[in-house]
Enzyme design. Sequence first.
Site, mmCIF file in Angstrom:
data_model
loop_
_atom_site.group_PDB
_atom_site.id
_atom_site.type_symbol
_atom_site.label_atom_id
_atom_site.label_comp_id
_atom_site.label_asym_id
_atom_site.label_seq_id
_atom_site.Cartn_x
_atom_site.Cartn_y
_atom_site.Cartn_z
ATOM 1 N N ASN A 1 0.865 -1.230 -0.255
ATOM 2 C CA ASN A 1 -0.252 0.081 -0.051
ATOM 3 C C ASN A 1 0.846 1.382 0.003
ATOM 4 O OD1 ASN A 1 0.718 -0.958 2.381
ATOM 5 N ND2 ASN A 1 -0.894 0.158 3.655
ATOM 6 N N CYS B 1 -3.482 3.855 7.678
ATOM 7 C CA CYS B 1 -3.544 2.770 8.707
ATOM 8 C C CYS B 1 -2.457 2.754 9.635
ATOM 9 C CB CYS B 1 -3.895 1.419 8.033
ATOM 10 S SG CYS B 1 -5.361 1.213 7.306
#
Length: 368
Positions: free
Chosen positions: A151, A321
């Site tokens: 990511n 995150c």
Amino acid sequence: MRLDDGSYYFDCNATIPMKRKAVKAFLDGEKMAFANPSSPYFAGMKSKEVLESSRANILRKLRFEGELVFTSSATEANNLVILSAAKNEKIKKIIISKIEHPSVYELRQIVKSFGKEIIEIGVDKDGVVDLEQLENAISSQSFVSILTAHNETGVIQPVGEIARICERKMALFHTDAVQGFGKIELPFGETNPNAITISSHKIGGPKGVGALAFDKKIELIPMICGGGQEKGLRSSTESIPLIFSFSCAVDLIDTYRFSKLKEIRDEMEDNLSQKFGLTIYGKNSERLPNTSFFSIRGLDGREAQRILNENKIYVGTGSACHGAGKNLPKVLTEMGFSNEEYPIRVSISSLTKKRDIEKFTDIFCSLF
């Protein structure tokens, strides 16, 4: 992409706006299938029909033969499959990479509490999982979980080869495909993983729904018990509007169009490199076409993010995150970078125009 308020959004690996057709599908789903899909009357049956047709449609788009359970998020899906493996007496060893998403990586201590051995596989300087180390670690009683694409760096992992290794060694293989699904043709080749995690909001669907596809070799143990929905695997009344909108977003996937983002991403990197001392992470690997993760000599990415924010330009400094911490993102230290400046992540979507990236480059160069 340019937002309605005139600001520019370049953090598309974190999330993207719902696509218009997905918004319409959400509203249509609520209107035509508001009833509880477990109810036995005609309205409930209509909801059940929409639920099952959406499930079949997503499996078809994945080209996956097996089952699919809807969850509230990809994080829940990852937890479901990893903790099921941890509780499975036939599995003795769980193997992950050192660069997994926190929804996999942060389960290590829980996995160990079930008496399982957990092995972490490293990556090379280009961010690719060490296949030799992985193959040597795998046995027939292993469960392997390696993400499809990272990511932050955007580096695409050799999940097709990993699937073949696992099949040959009679091990089970799960991949978190959240960042790859909808952006690239998933690189599995002729051998699918045994389980795949995907997310709705990463592809222009609504937040609050994800899914886990799995084959008959995967034994799931429910984390949420109650009314027995989703064949007893995930109790809770299914949200038909969310699921129907998710299915619509899946129909809108166009990986060929998405692949063209590489051209404007590469042009941006070239232009920035002409002015700054740029370190582009994973540049020598196959990357997602929309992702650029880089450091600039003498510029802290967190400070750059703050200044850009004041100018209504939104970029990341890594995974949303993880947040922007004091230390470099873990993926960089695992790749062997320890003395670089804090990075910046620019990630774009099919809604991003070439002129948007040119605007970003011009403003960035003028500010720094």
